[in-house]
Design a protein around this motif. Structure first.
Motif, PDB file in Angstrom:
ATOM      1  N   LEU A 193      -7.675  17.315  11.767  1.00  0.00           N
ATOM      2  CA  LEU A 193      -6.601  18.296  10.770  1.00  0.00           C
ATOM      3  C   LEU A 193      -5.769  17.405   9.977  1.00  0.00           C
ATOM      4  N   SER A 194      -4.815  16.802  10.642  1.00  0.00           N
ATOM      5  CA  SER A 194      -4.201  15.860   9.960  1.00  0.00           C
ATOM      6  C   SER A 194      -4.514  15.190   9.544  1.00  0.00           C
ATOM      7  N   SER A 195      -5.943  14.349   9.979  1.00  0.00           N
ATOM      8  CA  SER A 195      -6.608  12.974   9.203  1.00  0.00           C
ATOM      9  C   SER A 195      -7.119  14.009   7.748  1.00  0.00           C
ATOM     10  N   GLU A 196      -7.423  15.288   7.991  1.00  0.00           N
ATOM     11  CA  GLU A 196      -8.337  15.810   6.634  1.00  0.00           C
ATOM     12  C   GLU A 196      -8.066  15.815   5.527  1.00  0.00           C
ATOM     13  N   ARG A 197      -6.510  16.113   5.759  1.00  0.00           N
ATOM     14  CA  ARG A 197      -5.493  16.155   4.623  1.00  0.00           C
ATOM     15  C   ARG A 197      -4.714  15.064   3.991  1.00  0.00           C
ATOM     16  N   ALA A 198      -5.236  13.716   5.363  1.00  0.00           N
ATOM     17  CA  ALA A 198      -4.457  12.964   4.305  1.00  0.00           C
ATOM     18  C   ALA A 198      -5.072  12.221   3.454  1.00  0.00           C
ATOM     19  N   ILE A 199      -6.609  12.359   4.128  1.00  0.00           N
ATOM     20  CA  ILE A 199      -7.328  11.875   2.736  1.00  0.00           C
ATOM     21  C   ILE A 199      -8.629  12.665   2.227  1.00  0.00           C
TER      22      ILE A 199
ATOM     23  N   ILE B 233       0.691  -1.271   0.062  1.00  0.00           N
ATOM     24  CA  ILE B 233      -0.108  -0.232   0.024  1.00  0.00           C
ATOM     25  C   ILE B 233       1.395   1.133  -0.160  1.00  0.00           C
ATOM     26  N   LEU B 234       0.556   2.157  -0.562  1.00  0.00           N
ATOM     27  CA  LEU B 234       0.981   3.718  -0.959  1.00  0.00           C
ATOM     28  C   LEU B 234      -0.171   4.007   0.799  1.00  0.00           C
ATOM     29  N   ARG B 235       0.589   4.448   2.257  1.00  0.00           N
ATOM     30  CA  ARG B 235       0.355   4.995   2.821  1.00  0.00           C
ATOM     31  C   ARG B 235       0.537   6.810   2.921  1.00  0.00           C
ATOM     32  N   VAL B 236      -0.033   7.369   3.093  1.00  0.00           N
ATOM     33  CA  VAL B 236      -0.247   9.135   2.556  1.00  0.00           C
ATOM     34  C   VAL B 236      -0.638   9.562   4.651  1.00  0.00           C
ATOM     35  N   ASP B 237       0.458   9.711   5.402  1.00  0.00           N
ATOM     36  CA  ASP B 237       0.150  10.135   6.437  1.00  0.00           C
ATOM     37  C   ASP B 237       0.137  11.725   6.840  1.00  0.00           C
ATOM     38  N   GLY B 238      -1.022  12.021   7.480  1.00  0.00           N
ATOM     39  CA  GLY B 238      -0.754  13.633   8.211  1.00  0.00           C
ATOM     40  C   GLY B 238       0.043  13.969   9.544  1.00  0.00           C
ATOM     41  N   HIS B 239       0.513  15.019   9.382  1.00  0.00           N
ATOM     42  CA  HIS B 239       0.815  15.719  10.728  1.00  0.00           C
ATOM     43  C   HIS B 239       1.069  17.134  10.842  1.00  0.00           C
ATOM     44  N   ALA B 240       0.585  17.826  12.366  1.00  0.00           N
ATOM     45  CA  ALA B 240       0.934  18.966  12.302  1.00  0.00           C
ATOM     46  C   ALA B 240       1.754  18.835  13.639  1.00  0.00           C
ATOM     47  N   ASP B 241       1.505  20.320  13.704  1.00  0.00           N
ATOM     48  CA  ASP B 241       2.018  20.868  14.958  1.00  0.00           C
ATOM     49  C   ASP B 241       1.544  20.696  15.841  1.00  0.00           C
ATOM     50  N   ARG B 242       2.543  21.106  16.789  1.00  0.00           N
ATOM     51  CA  ARG B 242       1.845  21.197  18.236  1.00  0.00           C
ATOM     52  C   ARG B 242       1.228  22.696  18.818  1.00  0.00           C
ATOM     53  N   GLN B 243       0.766  23.580  17.798  1.00  0.00           N
ATOM     54  CA  GLN B 243       0.655  24.995  18.501  1.00  0.00           C
ATOM     55  C   GLN B 243      -1.270  24.775  17.897  1.00  0.00           C
ATOM     56  N   PRO B 244      -1.779  25.128  19.041  1.00  0.00           N
ATOM     57  CA  PRO B 244      -3.218  25.247  19.593  1.00  0.00           C
ATOM     58  C   PRO B 244      -4.033  25.623  18.288  1.00  0.00           C
ATOM     59  N   ILE B 245      -4.983  24.631  16.991  1.00  0.00           N
ATOM     60  CA  ILE B 245      -4.955  25.065  15.912  1.00  0.00           C
ATOM     61  C   ILE B 245      -6.671  26.547  16.090  1.00  0.00           C
TER      62      ILE B 245
ATOM     63  N   HIS C  39      -5.008  -0.313  -2.748  1.00  0.00           N
ATOM     64  CA  HIS C  39      -3.532   0.288  -3.123  1.00  0.00           C
ATOM     65  C   HIS C  39      -3.499   1.575  -1.653  1.00  0.00           C
ATOM     66  N   LEU C  40      -4.037   1.967  -1.291  1.00  0.00           N
ATOM     67  CA  LEU C  40      -3.835   3.353  -0.936  1.00  0.00           C
ATOM     68  C   LEU C  40      -4.655   3.513   1.191  1.00  0.00           C
ATOM     69  N   ALA C  41      -4.123   3.715   2.220  1.00  0.00           N
ATOM     70  CA  ALA C  41      -4.222   3.831   3.189  1.00  0.00           C
ATOM     71  C   ALA C  41      -4.458   5.342   3.318  1.00  0.00           C
ATOM     72  N   ALA C  42      -5.431   6.417   4.558  1.00  0.00           N
ATOM     73  CA  ALA C  42      -5.219   7.690   5.160  1.00  0.00           C
ATOM     74  C   ALA C  42      -5.165   7.644   6.138  1.00  0.00           C
ATOM     75  N   THR C  43      -4.167   8.467   7.164  1.00  0.00           N
ATOM     76  CA  THR C  43      -3.970   8.368   8.471  1.00  0.00           C
ATOM     77  C   THR C  43      -3.889   9.594   8.894  1.00  0.00           C
ATOM     78  N   GLY C  44      -3.877   9.595  10.200  1.00  0.00           N
ATOM     79  CA  GLY C  44      -3.889  11.162  10.791  1.00  0.00           C
ATOM     80  C   GLY C  44      -2.850  11.260  12.104  1.00  0.00           C
ATOM     81  N   PHE C  45      -1.582  11.485  12.703  1.00  0.00           N
ATOM     82  CA  PHE C  45      -1.242  11.371  13.853  1.00  0.00           C
ATOM     83  C   PHE C  45      -1.112  12.583  14.668  1.00  0.00           C
TER      84      PHE C  45
END
Length: 333
Positions: free
Chosen positions: A278-284, A256-268, A299-305
């Motif tokens: 936010l991170s999950s929606e960007r990966a999707i 699979i091609l895994r698409v991982d979304g990551h954000a910084d730790r500043q308040p949103i 062969h695709l997967a979206a994950t948010g961290f």
């Protein structure tokens, strides 16, 4: 006066006869009691010998029961092929139960002294016959237990051979899995190599280990999950390259091609409740565009961290920018 003297003399003459009769009677009674006591002693000795014999048999039965218990424990640890021996074990248990019943009957007969006194000879013959039968049954049980033990040893050797076969199959499977992993690494290297050539000198795009990383600013406005025109162009380029590489990957290789979304730790401060959304929606969003460009969704997967997998633990703007990213990882399923 003469009559009185005559009568007194006759009374004295009769007294010795009474004494002799009583003495004789006492001797007869004493003799009878002596015979009874001797007979009782003889019978007690005979019964004691039989009890000793029965005790010895009961000890033998206890040893056989212990051996049977050990055999049952071995049966539980063997594979299902030993299950066919359970019928023989049940048969042995039934025989042991029959022996216990017979011994209980013999014990009851020995405890009945009145019946033993009435028919001592017959009872002795019957007990000797039963003891012989018990000894024959004990010998038969010993033979059967030895046969079971031999069968268990053979089955144990067979299981050892099967274990060796399983270990060999495991080694072959590990080699096959390692080969699949090496194949996937080769295709990943090819995929990342092509992307590196297409996007060389592109700021905010690089390879980190086994991942191809896009900084979020290249693809998304800050706090948004909508792709910018430049971001759509980058993902479209990636999709075309990925389809070319995917067409060469064998169909039997799970990947699979895994698409991982990551954000910084500043308040949103946006429409999203937290960095998880936010991170999950960007990966999707990226996955949807890849599908629209013809990439197989299987062969695709979206994950948010969210902000829990940072590349830089510092609290500077540069560190926050590094942590806001989209990662692509070609991995096994």
């Amino acid at each position: 006066m003469a009559r009185r003297r005559r009568g007194s003399h006759n009374a004295l003459d009769a007294w010795p006869g009474y004494v002799d009769a009583l003495s004789t009677l006492l001797m007869v009674v004493t003799f009878v009691l002596l015979v009874f006591v001797v007979g009782q002693q003889f019978l007690s000795v005979s019964l004691s010998r039989r009890e000793h014999t029965l005790d010895a048999l009961q000890k033998q039965l206890a040893e056989l029961s212990h051996m049977l218990s050990m055999t049952e424990d071995k049966n539980k640890s063997l594979s299902s092929t030993v299950a066919t021996l359970s019928d023989e074990k049940q048969h042995n248990q039934a025989q042991l139960q029959t022996l216990s019943t017979q011994i209980a009957a013999l014990t009851g007969q020995l405890q009945s002294k009145d019946q033993a006194l009435a028919s001592a000879d017959d009872t002795s013959k019957q007990q000797n016959s039963k003891i012989s039968d018990l000894q024959a049954q004990v010998e038969e049980l010993t033979r059967q237990l030895q046969a079971i033990s031999n069968a268990l040893d053979i089955e144990k050797k067979n299981e050892q051979g099967k274990d060796a076969q399983i270990a060999d199959l495991g080694n072959k499977l590990n080699l096959a899995l390692a080969d699949k992993v090496n194949q996937l690494k080769r295709y990943r290297s090819e995929f990342f190599g092509r992307l590196r050539d297409l996007l060389k000198n592109q700021k905010g795009v690089n390879v980190v280990g086994d991942r191809f990383v896009f900084q979020s600013e290249i693809l998304f406005p800050q706090g948004s999950a909508e792709l910018t025109p430049e971001g759509r162009k980058e993902i479209t380029t990636l999709a075309h390259t990925f389809k070319q590489v995917a067409s060469t990957i064998p169909t039997d290789l799970p990947w699979i091609l895994r698409v991982d979304g990551h954000a910084d730790r500043q308040p949103i401060h946006s429409a999203f409740p937290s960095n998880w959304e936010l991170s999950s929606e960007r990966a999707i969003t990226v996955v949807k565009l890849l599908i629209a460009e013809g990439v197989d969704p299987r062969h695709l997967a979206a994950t948010g961290f969210a902000d829990y997998q940072p590349l830089d633990a510092a609290t500077t703007p540069a560190a926050y920018a590094r942590n806001r990213r989209i990662e692509f990882r070609l991995t096994d399923r």
